[in-house]
Design an enzyme around this catalytic site. Structure first.
Site, PDB file in Angstrom:
ATOM      1  N   ALA A  66      39.245   5.335  13.390  1.00 32.20           N
ATOM      2  CA  ALA A  66      39.281   5.536  14.835  1.00 32.20           C
ATOM      3  C   ALA A  66      38.037   4.923  15.471  1.00 32.20           C
ATOM      4  CB  ALA A  66      39.350   7.026  15.145  1.00 32.20           C
ATOM      5  N   GLY A 110      41.557   7.042  10.266  1.00 31.31           N
ATOM      6  CA  GLY A 110      42.830   6.869  10.960  1.00 31.31           C
ATOM      7  C   GLY A 110      43.619   5.676  10.469  1.00 31.31           C
ATOM      8  N   GLU A 113      45.419   6.880   7.458  1.00 30.24           N
ATOM      9  CA  GLU A 113      46.480   7.786   7.916  1.00 30.24           C
ATOM     10  C   GLU A 113      47.636   7.008   8.526  1.00 30.24           C
ATOM     11  OE1 GLU A 113      44.154  11.806   9.194  1.00 30.24           O
ATOM     12  OE2 GLU A 113      43.473   9.939  10.122  1.00 30.24           O
ATOM     13  N   GLU A 133      35.995  11.044   7.094  1.00 30.29           N
ATOM     14  CA  GLU A 133      35.654  11.815   8.295  1.00 30.29           C
ATOM     15  C   GLU A 133      34.521  12.809   8.061  1.00 30.29           C
ATOM     16  OE1 GLU A 133      39.960  10.537   8.824  1.00 30.29           O
ATOM     17  OE2 GLU A 133      38.702  11.254   7.179  1.00 30.29           O
TER      18      GLU A 133
END
Length: 259
Positions: A66, A110, A113, A133
């Site tokens: 992200a 992300g 993911e 993260e």
């Protein structure tokens, strides 16, 4: 399709190739990119000419995570009200058409993911996966802890989520995260060839096969086998089942009509 700022989309017969296009930041996932991705997936999902989607980045990064500069000052209230990137995750994961992730370079946070939202991953030999993260004071928020555990098991998922370490392409394939590992100069061609092969099969049968495999992650073995058996029997109501089996017996290629 309106002008896109963060994606490139092209079609090759019945296959759509969607490329993340923020190379200056290793395809970091910002709000604009995720909004465009949800929009593009919705449009491709409705397009009867498209049978399969390939999602990719570039040779250096599928997506390095992200965009933290955009996220760092978000409030709890904002996130609680489904602000930020999480609002678009379900719209991408719920695409009704097969989606292949063609991953080279970094697929972190992300990005990892997003790749796991796809039906399967074809990785380049330089791919690196991770859920780092914890190193920046948070945890996966786009389904990472759940999908990763189902794909690689509790021990490896705990290792990756608690230490933040990266998994290389070879380990990803051994662990069940990646379906295949290919050379960097051919991984995308392999993914597109796989997509074209799937696109050549009966679309309703492909849809049922996807549903059956996904069901294995959501239910017990007994219920899963029962549902699979019902779905198997239902294929015999389709013209494509008759055509497929007739073509096999007659030693010819089937002419599927998607009905």
């Amino acid at each position: 399709m309106k002008k896109l700022n963060y994606l490139e989309v092209e079609t090759r017969e019945s296959v759509a190739l969607v490329r993340l296009n923020r190379p200056e930041v290793l395809n970091a996932l910002c709000l604009g990119l995720m909004d465009e991705l949800a929009q593009v997936f919705a449009e491709l999902d409705r397009d009867d000419a498209i049978a399969v989607i390939v999602l990719t980045g570039n040779d250096k990064a599928f997506a390095a995570g992200a965009d933290i500069t955009e996220m760092k000052d978000a409030s709890f209230q904002y996130m609680l009200e489904d602000g930020g990137l999480t609002r678009q995750c379900d719209s991408i994961a719920s695409c009704s058409k097969p989606v292949i992730a063609a991953v080279a370079g970094y697929a972190l946070g992300g990005g990892c993911e997003l790749a796991m939202m796809c039906d399967f991953i074809i990785a380049a030999d330089n791919a690196k996966f991770g859920q780092p993260e914890i190193t920046i004071g948070t945890i996966p928020g786009f389904g990472g802890s759940q999908r990763l555990t189902r794909l690689v098991g509790k021990s490896k998922a705990m290792d990756m989520c608690l230490t933040g370490r990266m998994m290389d392409a070879s380990e990803a394939e051994r662990s069940g995260l990646a379906a295949r590992v290919e050379a960097l100069d051919s991984y995308l061609d392999v993914a597109l060839a796989a997509a074209a092969k799937i696109a050549g099969y009966s679309r309703p049968i492909v849809s049922m096969a996807r549903q059956a495999v996904d069901l294995a992650l959501e239910t017990s073995l007994t219920q899963g086998v029962k549902t699979e058996r019902q779905m198997f029997k239902s294929t015999f109501a389709l013209d494509d089942q008759k055509e497929g089996m007739a073509a096999f017996v007659e030693k010819r290629s089937p002419d599927f009509r998607h009905r």
